[in-house]
Design an enzyme around this catalytic site. Structure first.
Site, PDB file in Angstrom:
ATOM      1  N   PRO A  59      37.830 -38.884 -81.187  1.00 57.53           N
ATOM      2  CA  PRO A  59      37.435 -38.939 -79.783  1.00 57.53           C
ATOM      3  C   PRO A  59      38.165 -39.989 -78.951  1.00 57.53           C
ATOM      4  O   PRO A  59      38.373 -41.116 -79.406  1.00 57.53           O
ATOM      5  CB  PRO A  59      35.935 -39.239 -79.836  1.00 57.53           C
ATOM      6  N   ASN A  60      38.517 -39.560 -77.770  1.00 54.03           N
ATOM      7  CA  ASN A  60      39.125 -40.391 -76.715  1.00 54.03           C
ATOM      8  C   ASN A  60      40.590 -40.718 -76.932  1.00 54.03           C
ATOM      9  O   ASN A  60      41.230 -41.292 -76.049  1.00 54.03           O
ATOM     10  CB  ASN A  60      38.314 -41.689 -76.491  1.00 54.03           C
ATOM     11  N   ARG A  79      44.031 -46.006 -70.081  1.00 55.24           N
ATOM     12  CA  ARG A  79      43.370 -47.307 -69.885  1.00 55.24           C
ATOM     13  C   ARG A  79      43.571 -48.158 -71.135  1.00 55.24           C
ATOM     14  O   ARG A  79      44.048 -47.688 -72.158  1.00 55.24           O
ATOM     15  CB  ARG A  79      41.875 -47.113 -69.610  1.00 55.24           C
ATOM     16  N   TYR A 107      45.718 -50.449 -76.861  1.00 52.82           N
ATOM     17  CA  TYR A 107      46.265 -49.222 -77.460  1.00 52.82           C
ATOM     18  C   TYR A 107      47.693 -48.890 -77.021  1.00 52.82           C
ATOM     19  O   TYR A 107      48.233 -47.865 -77.429  1.00 52.82           O
ATOM     20  CB  TYR A 107      45.333 -48.042 -77.140  1.00 52.82           C
ATOM     21  N   ASN A 126      42.959 -40.584 -87.819  1.00 51.44           N
ATOM     22  CA  ASN A 126      42.381 -41.682 -87.053  1.00 51.44           C
ATOM     23  C   ASN A 126      41.073 -41.128 -86.479  1.00 51.44           C
ATOM     24  O   ASN A 126      41.084 -40.445 -85.454  1.00 51.44           O
ATOM     25  CB  ASN A 126      43.321 -42.120 -85.933  1.00 51.44           C
ATOM     26  N   ALA A 175      36.166 -43.644 -82.941  1.00 55.79           N
ATOM     27  CA  ALA A 175      34.811 -44.222 -83.036  1.00 55.79           C
ATOM     28  C   ALA A 175      34.022 -43.660 -84.221  1.00 55.79           C
ATOM     29  O   ALA A 175      33.145 -44.352 -84.766  1.00 55.79           O
ATOM     30  CB  ALA A 175      34.056 -43.977 -81.736  1.00 55.79           C
ATOM     31  N   HIS A 202      33.360 -45.514 -87.593  1.00 59.79           N
ATOM     32  CA  HIS A 202      32.299 -46.504 -87.777  1.00 59.79           C
ATOM     33  C   HIS A 202      30.910 -45.890 -87.876  1.00 59.79           C
ATOM     34  O   HIS A 202      29.918 -46.626 -87.989  1.00 59.79           O
ATOM     35  CB  HIS A 202      32.346 -47.503 -86.606  1.00 59.79           C
ATOM     36  N   ASP A 229      32.222 -37.167 -95.900  1.00 51.92           N
ATOM     37  CA  ASP A 229      31.892 -36.100 -96.854  1.00 51.92           C
ATOM     38  C   ASP A 229      32.908 -34.962 -96.791  1.00 51.92           C
ATOM     39  O   ASP A 229      33.243 -34.371 -97.820  1.00 51.92           O
ATOM     40  CB  ASP A 229      30.483 -35.558 -96.576  1.00 51.92           C
ATOM     41  N   GLU A 280      43.944 -43.311 -93.694  1.00 51.70           N
ATOM     42  CA  GLU A 280      43.231 -43.731 -92.474  1.00 51.70           C
ATOM     43  C   GLU A 280      44.162 -44.597 -91.624  1.00 51.70           C
ATOM     44  O   GLU A 280      44.773 -45.526 -92.143  1.00 51.70           O
ATOM     45  CB  GLU A 280      42.003 -44.548 -92.897  1.00 51.70           C
ATOM     46  N   HIS A 317      44.556 -46.742 -87.832  1.00 48.60           N
ATOM     47  CA  HIS A 317      44.035 -47.253 -86.557  1.00 48.60           C
ATOM     48  C   HIS A 317      45.174 -47.900 -85.795  1.00 48.60           C
ATOM     49  O   HIS A 317      45.936 -48.693 -86.378  1.00 48.60           O
ATOM     50  CB  HIS A 317      42.900 -48.251 -86.776  1.00 48.60           C
ATOM     51  N   ILE A 318      45.269 -47.564 -84.530  1.00 49.56           N
ATOM     52  CA  ILE A 318      46.319 -48.117 -83.685  1.00 49.56           C
ATOM     53  C   ILE A 318      46.128 -49.628 -83.531  1.00 49.56           C
ATOM     54  O   ILE A 318      47.071 -50.407 -83.622  1.00 49.56           O
ATOM     55  CB  ILE A 318      46.290 -47.414 -82.310  1.00 49.56           C
ATOM     56  N   SER A 319      44.896 -50.024 -83.301  1.00 50.13           N
ATOM     57  CA  SER A 319      44.591 -51.451 -83.109  1.00 50.13           C
ATOM     58  C   SER A 319      44.250 -52.104 -84.446  1.00 50.13           C
ATOM     59  O   SER A 319      43.956 -51.417 -85.435  1.00 50.13           O
ATOM     60  CB  SER A 319      43.425 -51.611 -82.130  1.00 50.13           C
ATOM     61  N   ARG A 358      38.573 -57.168 -84.347  1.00 52.41           N
ATOM     62  CA  ARG A 358      37.785 -56.787 -83.170  1.00 52.41           C
ATOM     63  C   ARG A 358      36.270 -56.935 -83.420  1.00 52.41           C
ATOM     64  O   ARG A 358      35.865 -57.719 -84.253  1.00 52.41           O
ATOM     65  CB  ARG A 358      38.195 -55.376 -82.729  1.00 52.41           C
TER      66      ARG A 358
HETATM   67  O1  CA2 Z   1      42.454 -48.589 -83.120  1.00 53.74           O
HETATM   68  C1  CA2 Z   1      42.173 -47.387 -83.243  1.00 53.74           C
HETATM   69  O2  CA2 Z   1      43.017 -46.515 -83.441  1.00 53.74           O
HETATM   70  C2  CA2 Z   1      40.718 -46.939 -83.085  1.00 53.74           C
HETATM   71  O3  CA2 Z   1      40.472 -45.919 -84.047  1.00 53.74           O
HETATM   72  C3  CA2 Z   1      40.602 -46.385 -81.679  1.00 53.74           C
HETATM   73  C4  CA2 Z   1      39.180 -46.008 -81.292  1.00 53.74           C
HETATM   74  C5  CA2 Z   1      38.187 -47.114 -81.632  1.00 53.74           C
HETATM   75  O4  CA2 Z   1      36.856 -46.660 -81.408  1.00 53.74           O
HETATM   76  C6  CA2 Z   1      38.316 -47.596 -83.065  1.00 53.74           C
HETATM   77  O5  CA2 Z   1      37.435 -48.646 -83.274  1.00 53.74           O
HETATM   78  C7  CA2 Z   1      39.739 -48.063 -83.332  1.00 53.74           C
HETATM   79  C8  CA2 Z   1      39.063 -45.735 -79.801  1.00 53.74           C
HETATM   80  C9  CA2 Z   1      40.001 -44.747 -79.237  1.00 53.74           C
HETATM   81  C10 CA2 Z   1      39.805 -44.758 -77.753  1.00 53.74           C
HETATM   82  O6  CA2 Z   1      41.046 -44.669 -77.150  1.00 53.74           O
HETATM   83  C11 CA2 Z   1      41.134 -45.049 -75.848  1.00 53.74           C
HETATM   84  C12 CA2 Z   1      42.214 -44.560 -75.178  1.00 53.74           C
HETATM   85  C13 CA2 Z   1      42.401 -44.901 -73.870  1.00 53.74           C
HETATM   86  C14 CA2 Z   1      41.526 -45.747 -73.230  1.00 53.74           C
HETATM   87  C15 CA2 Z   1      40.439 -46.239 -73.905  1.00 53.74           C
HETATM   88  C16 CA2 Z   1      40.238 -45.884 -75.229  1.00 53.74           C
END
Ligand code: CA2
Length: 143
Positions: free
Chosen positions: A9-10, A17, A22, A73, A76, A79, A86, A97, A99-101, A106
């Site tokens: 998601p997202n 943003r 990111y 990836n 959210a 977590h 599963d 797995e 994660h970009i960040s 965090r």
């Molecule tokens: O660091 C990552 O790749 C995450 O999986 C990104 C997720 C976050 O919930 C994980 O804790 C770490 C969030 C992706 C949301 O992406 C956005 C993109 C543009 C603006 C805001 C958020």
């Protein structure tokens, strides 16, 4: 070799943003980077993104018998989602797995990863390059 790359998601909002966390590149840029890298490595790749937990589970299940590995990836859902954990366990495919960040630096709620126990490797904090490292890990694992 066929690899499925799943984003949760997202992540379709990348570049819009929070560029400090990111980066400023978009989801389309990420897809292009991965497609170019897969072509260079001589492997097939499918990219899938959804904001819906069930759709992510469906896609993981559909990989059974059709792909050699998964890069995921879960965003959210990393977590929160036992269902995605599963699903990965149920198909038994080598999974990395990403994660970009650097999630480990965090908030506390980002320190939990349900999926991690089912993955051969976790890559965090390398930006989009983490996906390429994940592909390398699956290629290496398949040798
Ligand atoms: O660091 C990552 O790749 C995450 O999986 C990104 C997720 C976050 O919930 C994980 O804790 C770490 C969030 C992706 C949301 O992406 C956005 C993109 C543009 C603006 C805001 C958020």
């Amino acid at each position: 070799m066929k690899i499925l790359v799943i984003n949760g998601p997202n992540l379709n909002m990348l570049g819009i943003r929070e560029p400090d966390i990111y980066g400023k590149n978009t989801y389309a840029d990420l897809c292009e980077l991965i497609r170019d890298y897969a072509a260079k490595k001589g492997i097939e790749v499918k990219l899938f993104q959804s904001n819906h937990e069930g759709a992510l589970v469906d896609e993981i299940q559909a990989a059974y018998g059709n792909f050699d590995g998964i890069v995921i990836n879960p965003a959210a859902y990393t977590h929160t989602s036992v269902a995605i954990l599963d699903a990965v366990k149920s198909v038994g495919l080598p999974t990395v797995e990403v994660h970009i960040s650097a999630v480990e630096t965090r908030e506390d709620f980002r320190q939990v990863s349900y999926i991690r126990q089912a993955c051969i490797k976790t890559i965090t904090g390398l930006g989009f390059d983490g996906y390429l490292g994940a592909i390398d890990a699956l290629i290496e694992n398949g040798k």
